[in-house]
Design a protein around this motif. Structure first.
Motif, mmCIF file in Angstrom:
data_model
loop_
_atom_site.group_PDB
_atom_site.id
_atom_site.type_symbol
_atom_site.label_atom_id
_atom_site.label_comp_id
_atom_site.label_asym_id
_atom_site.label_seq_id
_atom_site.Cartn_x
_atom_site.Cartn_y
_atom_site.Cartn_z
ATOM 1 N N LEU A 89 10.079 -3.854 -0.890
ATOM 2 C CA LEU A 89 9.003 -2.673 0.028
ATOM 3 C C LEU A 89 8.699 -2.453 0.827
ATOM 4 C CD1 LEU A 89 7.817 -0.189 -1.745
ATOM 5 C CD2 LEU A 89 5.618 -1.542 -1.052
ATOM 6 N N LEU A 90 8.628 -4.227 1.298
ATOM 7 C CA LEU A 90 8.855 -4.369 3.052
ATOM 8 C C LEU A 90 10.118 -3.614 3.824
ATOM 9 C CD1 LEU A 90 6.649 -7.377 3.498
ATOM 10 C CD2 LEU A 90 5.592 -4.733 3.578
ATOM 11 N N SER A 91 11.046 -3.915 3.131
ATOM 12 C CA SER A 91 12.932 -3.783 3.368
ATOM 13 C C SER A 91 12.168 -2.007 3.556
ATOM 14 C CB SER A 91 13.328 -4.800 2.754
ATOM 15 O OG SER A 91 15.028 -3.848 3.002
ATOM 16 N N MET A 92 11.963 -1.881 2.508
ATOM 17 C CA MET A 92 12.429 -0.178 2.629
ATOM 18 C C MET A 92 11.659 0.858 3.857
ATOM 19 S SD MET A 92 12.366 0.319 -1.323
ATOM 20 C CE MET A 92 11.964 2.027 -1.324
ATOM 21 N N VAL A 93 10.465 -0.257 3.937
ATOM 22 C CA VAL A 93 9.448 0.050 4.969
ATOM 23 C C VAL A 93 10.174 0.240 6.556
ATOM 24 C CG1 VAL A 93 7.033 0.243 6.825
ATOM 25 C CG2 VAL A 93 7.945 -0.166 4.030
ATOM 26 N N GLY A 94 10.813 -1.063 6.984
ATOM 27 C CA GLY A 94 11.169 -1.485 7.668
ATOM 28 C C GLY A 94 12.825 -0.081 7.709
ATOM 29 N N GLN A 95 13.481 0.449 6.672
ATOM 30 C CA GLN A 95 14.355 1.148 6.720
ATOM 31 C C GLN A 95 14.112 3.099 6.472
ATOM 32 O OE1 GLN A 95 17.674 -0.503 4.008
ATOM 33 N NE2 GLN A 95 17.017 -2.478 3.764
ATOM 34 N N GLY B 11 11.562 -5.237 11.394
ATOM 35 C CA GLY B 11 11.345 -4.021 11.444
ATOM 36 C C GLY B 11 10.351 -3.440 10.684
ATOM 37 N N VAL B 12 9.585 -3.647 10.841
ATOM 38 C CA VAL B 12 8.157 -3.570 10.542
ATOM 39 C C VAL B 12 7.031 -4.102 11.271
ATOM 40 C CG1 VAL B 12 6.386 -3.643 8.170
ATOM 41 C CG2 VAL B 12 8.933 -3.649 8.083
ATOM 42 N N THR B 13 6.141 -3.134 12.000
ATOM 43 C CA THR B 13 4.949 -3.510 12.113
ATOM 44 C C THR B 13 3.792 -3.606 11.740
ATOM 45 O OG1 THR B 13 5.682 -2.713 15.048
ATOM 46 C CG2 THR B 13 3.657 -2.541 14.101
ATOM 47 N N PHE B 14 2.438 -4.153 11.704
ATOM 48 C CA PHE B 14 1.679 -3.993 10.880
ATOM 49 C C PHE B 14 0.054 -3.498 12.224
ATOM 50 C CE2 PHE B 14 3.814 -6.204 8.347
ATOM 51 C CZ PHE B 14 3.434 -5.819 7.090
ATOM 52 N N LEU B 15 -1.049 -2.724 11.879
ATOM 53 C CA LEU B 15 -1.262 -1.697 12.605
ATOM 54 C C LEU B 15 -2.725 -2.262 11.991
ATOM 55 C CD1 LEU B 15 0.110 1.073 14.498
ATOM 56 C CD2 LEU B 15 -0.631 -1.891 15.481
#
Length: 325
Positions: free
Chosen positions: A256-262, A280-284
């Protein structure tokens, strides 16, 4: 004071006064068997009696009665003591093995009663390295190394069903469930984070608000904490127009996190998820989230396992320490 035999004294304390029926139907006191083993070890009635802390006449009488009941001569006398007959040697070898097994069973039962051995079946939403839950289970396995720990990952609904069916001892779930047939306890909290692609227009901010995310496409999982994440997004964006777009996928957390990065969309998760190695993912942090996410332990009130109680005690201790850091 007479010295007690290190081999037989413990057995005698466990077994004196009990007995079992021989194939002949005679009830043989286990004390007689223990004293026979002592004589076989020392090959001397006086030395055996001294080692056990009883009188020589008591040992002689018990062994003689045992021989009469069995109809077997176990010992032969000679000038310096006694020696085992062939029949006596076979008898003593069998009895020694049986007493050792019984002694082991008694000790193992005692350890299980104190939670020092056995099995503990734990349901989890995820086991992320460095998270509170991972550290809790790691510390528990270190403190109680004889306990076999089994881990099952699934949704909160699945976990509760397995608890009710007796297939899990405890489960750690998101939120504070109110279940009439289960006990629950708040254990730890984590801030809620938004996971965005690195090149998302909001990615360079220090925090985001729910209003900033209203027009985004959210990705959630069918498994794990997916159902709770879905409900939380709907709750926070209730009244928004258009309604939030939420897509569900039967994938693992890392996928799922990889999909966010894509650029499939964004998601929200507890802070521990940000520790997973994901490119490829940023957490805020979500600035207007009213309070951190609560994680609770859930277990059956009928489960009196000492291993379970030890885990709950350790969880409370670690939770208190974490709040004071």
């Amino acid at each position: 004071m007479r010295r007690r035999s290190s081999v037989h004294a413990g057995h005698e304390r466990l077994l004196l006064g009990d007995g079992y029926r021989s194939p002949l139907g005679t009830r043989i006191p286990l004390a007689a068997l223990i004293q026979t083993l002592a004589v076989a070890e020392h090959l001397n009635f006086r030395h055996a009696a001294n080692a056990l802390g009883v009188s020589q006449s008591s040992v002689s009488a018990r062994v003689k009665t045992l021989e009469d009941d069995l109809g077997i001569l176990l010992f032969e006398h000679h000038t310096r003591g006694v020696r085992l007959t062939d029949a006596g040697r076979h008898f003593v070898e069998g009895v020694a093995a049986g007493v050792d097994q019984l002694d082991h069973a008694v000790k193992t039962a005692g350890m299980a009663a104190h939670g020092d051995c056995g099995c503990l079946r734990i349901g989890v939403h995820a086991l992320i390295p460095g998270s509170f839950l991972a550290e809790l289970i790691g510390q528990y396995r270190q403190d109680y190394s004889r306990i076999e720990v089994e881990i099952t990952e699934g949704t909160a609904r699945d976990a509760v069903m397995q608890l009710r069916a007796g297939r899990l001892d405890i489960s750690f779930v998101v939120g504070t469930p109110k279940l009439p047939d289960c006990h629950s306890r708040r254990i730890w909290t984590e801030p809620l984070m938004a996971a965005l692609p690195d090149r998302h227009p909001l990615a360079d901010r220090s925090a985001v608000a729910w209003a900033d995310l209203a027009a985004e496409t959210f990705l959630v999982r069918h498994g794990g904490t997916g159902p709770q994440v879905y409900d939380h997004i709907v709750l926070r964006l209730a009244g928004s127009w258009p309604a939030p777009s939420i897509l569900r996928f039967a994938v693992e957390r890392s996928t799922l996190l990889s999909m966010v990065g894509q650029y499939f969309g964004i998601t929200v998760a507890g802070a521990a998820t940000s520790w997973l190695p994901t490119s490829g993912v940023t957490f805020l942090p979500i600035a207007d989230e009213p309070e951190p996410i609560t994680f609770s332990a859930v277990w059956s009130p009928f489960n009196r396992s000492a291993a379970l109680q030890n885990l709950l005690a350790l969880a409370n201790k670690m939770s208190r320490s974490a709040r004071h850091v």
